[in-house]
Design an enzyme around this catalytic site. Structure first.
Site, mmCIF file in Angstrom:
data_model
loop_
_atom_site.group_PDB
_atom_site.id
_atom_site.type_symbol
_atom_site.label_atom_id
_atom_site.label_comp_id
_atom_site.label_asym_id
_atom_site.label_seq_id
_atom_site.Cartn_x
_atom_site.Cartn_y
_atom_site.Cartn_z
ATOM 1 N N TYR A 150 0.861 -1.178 0.000
ATOM 2 C CA TYR A 150 0.000 0.000 0.000
ATOM 3 C C TYR A 150 0.898 1.229 0.000
ATOM 4 O O TYR A 150 1.812 1.321 0.833
ATOM 5 C CB TYR A 150 -0.888 0.001 1.243
ATOM 6 C CG TYR A 150 -1.773 1.227 1.407
ATOM 7 C CD1 TYR A 150 -1.520 2.167 2.414
ATOM 8 C CD2 TYR A 150 -2.866 1.442 0.570
ATOM 9 C CE1 TYR A 150 -2.336 3.280 2.575
ATOM 10 C CE2 TYR A 150 -3.688 2.559 0.724
ATOM 11 C CZ TYR A 150 -3.413 3.481 1.737
ATOM 12 O OH TYR A 150 -4.210 4.587 1.887
ATOM 13 N N ASP A 245 9.400 2.438 -0.318
ATOM 14 C CA ASP A 245 8.385 3.180 0.432
ATOM 15 C C ASP A 245 8.598 2.841 1.909
ATOM 16 O O ASP A 245 8.161 1.805 2.392
ATOM 17 C CB ASP A 245 6.978 2.783 -0.031
ATOM 18 C CG ASP A 245 5.909 3.467 0.802
ATOM 19 O OD1 ASP A 245 4.708 3.287 0.500
ATOM 20 O OD2 ASP A 245 6.257 4.169 1.768
ATOM 21 N N LYS A 273 4.819 9.236 8.904
ATOM 22 C CA LYS A 273 4.590 8.692 10.252
ATOM 23 C C LYS A 273 5.628 9.177 11.289
ATOM 24 O O LYS A 273 5.543 10.274 11.808
ATOM 25 C CB LYS A 273 4.532 7.159 10.185
ATOM 26 C CG LYS A 273 3.350 6.643 9.324
ATOM 27 C CD LYS A 273 3.346 5.150 9.217
ATOM 28 C CE LYS A 273 2.339 4.656 8.207
ATOM 29 N NZ LYS A 273 0.954 4.591 8.707
#
Ligand code: KE4
Length: 433
Positions: A150, A245, A273
């Site tokens: 994702y 990623d 994050k």
């Protein structure tokens, strides 16, 4: 026995049912809705360290950590104090600010692939920008992503995506035109042969390969030996770029991310994050010659009103200062391994077929007897049993990610006592489901 009688959810239910009349599904992000584990989500009242308190007064040990940012523990006093001071200077400038230099330098010093970095406001923004950049730099349109990975919700990534897309069992999202995804090629994770085949079938057309170097969005799936090295070789051979990623793995797998842990350096990296320390920050960065294409240094356009704002920079700087202290990752590794090994042990003793593991402050467990090397393997695990496990743990004050397709996270705030309590609860639940 861990008591469950005190587990009351009346206030959560009241607030959540009102929310459903105001926001789609009552949430601001789909995976929070508990769709795949059943029951209603609990409504948080406040968080601190490794703990959550909900609006009914229930306390939980937290293994989601707001999906990664709370790696030093929620509301860390050092971060909060610095934010109070920063607030006095203003919340957003929309202009250069010295704090951007500070966080940029920390990221560049830490992450092997990054010479130059651009801050944005989310992981999605970082991934959609890096996709545009790899196309701009190579002049090619096609990309390869992996099933179950994702990379945020931008159109071109919503092809066999993980995380909430997988959790909701969405084939792929409506509203995404074919034109947005017909340049997105996919391969099973850990499958170098398929990647080689895709390059052979699309000569000189593939701009790059993007992946989670440790997959958190199909549950917890690690790269097999040689997989990352193989991708590095194949992309170099074909003049394509390799993108890690690391929105989830960055500063979590190690201070330099998965690329430092595994010793494979991509051309570009995305982050998010942890580098925002709980405030909205994303970033993309990499080789200077590639990043020099980004406006206004170069012609590739990308922008953002709140990018690099002083509050978010402050939270990120303080969080990375805490993480770069000696012993951090040894502590995270130890406590997470104790949890992960313990969960697998009590599950097997209760007669369940399970597989899983941990790397630093990231862990996962599947109810299946087979190894899980990719998204299909993950999907073959027993989701219904996971849902029963999740519910049983929630009622005993343990807050796990509400989806089999999410990794679990620990923090510097989790203690041995927290782990022991978690394993005691797991022992009870696993013998009952
Ligand atoms: P955000 O746009 O949610 O900040 O980041 C997107 C993203 C990109 N890349 C990776 C590897 C990610 O894990 C994410 C976001 N992760 C999910 C949880 N797996 C965020 C939680 C949510 O969607 O609410």
């Amino acid at each position: 026995m861990v008591s469950t009688t005190s587990f009351k959810t009346a206030k959560s239910e009241e607030i959540f049912s009102a929310a459903q009349k105001l926001m789609p599904g009552g949430v601001s992000s789909p995976v929070r809705a508990f769709k795949s584990v059943g029951g209603q989500p609990i409504v948080f009242d406040h968080v601190k360290g490794a703990y959550i308190w909900d609006v009914d007064g229930n306390q939980y040990i937290d293994y989601v950590g707001t999906w990664g940012p709370a790696i030093c523990g929620h509301a860390h006093p050092t971060v909060i104090k610095a934010l109070h001071e920063a607030l006095e200077q203003g919340t957003s400038f929309g202009a250069p600010c010295a704090l951007e230099n500070v966080l940029a330098e920390m990221v560049i010093d830490a992450v092997p692939s990054i010479d130059i970095v651009r801050f944005v406001n989310s992981g999605t923004e970082a991934c959609m920008s890096v996709l545009r950049l790899m196309r701009a730099f190579t002049g090619r349109d096609k990309i390869i992503k992996f099933e179950g990975c994702y990379h945020g919700h931008a159109d071109m990534f919503l092809v066999k995506a993980g995380s909430g897309v997988a959790t909701l069992g969405l084939p792929d999202s409506p509203g995404v035109p074919k034109s947005a995804t017909n340049n997105t090629l996919t391969a099973p994770y850990n499958d170098l042969e398929t990647v080689k085949k895709l390059f052979a079938e699309n000569p000189d057309q593939i701009a790059g390969v993007i992946l989670e170097p440790v997959v958190g969005n199909s549950g917890f799936v690690t790269p097999e030996a040689g997989f990352l090295e193989g991708l590095r070789e194949i992309t170099r051979e074909h003049g394509a770029l390799l993108i890690f990623d690391e929105v989830m793995t960055g500063f979590r797998i190690s201070y330099g991310g998965a690329q430092e842990k595994f010793g494979v350096t991509p051309d570009l990296t995305t982050l998010g994050k942890v580098i925002g320390g709980g405030l909205p920050v994303g970033a993309y960065g990499g080789r200077a010659d590639i990043m020099s294409m980004v406006a206004p240094a170069g012609p590739m356009y990308q922008a953002g009103t709140l990018s690099g704002n002083p509050l978010a920079m402050t939270a990120g700087i303080k969080t990375l200062e805490l993480l770069r202290k000696p012993g951090t990752y040894e502590q995270l590794d130890r406590i997470t391994k104790k949890l992960s090994d313990g969960l697998l042990k009590v599950a097997k003793e209760a007669g369940h077929e399970v597989t899983g593991g941990s790397i630093s402050a990231m862990f996962g467990m599947f109810f299946t007897g087979q190894e899980v090397h990719n998204y299909n393997d993950a999907k073959s695990s027993d989701m219904k049993k996971f849902a029963r496990f999740h519910r049983g743990m929630l009622e005993r004050g343990i807050y796990l990610a509400p989806s089999q397709f999410e990794a679990g996270f620990t923090s510097l705030a989790h203690t041995d006592e927290d782990i022991d309590k978690t394993l005691a609860a797991a022992k009870e639940v696993l013998s009952a489901i």
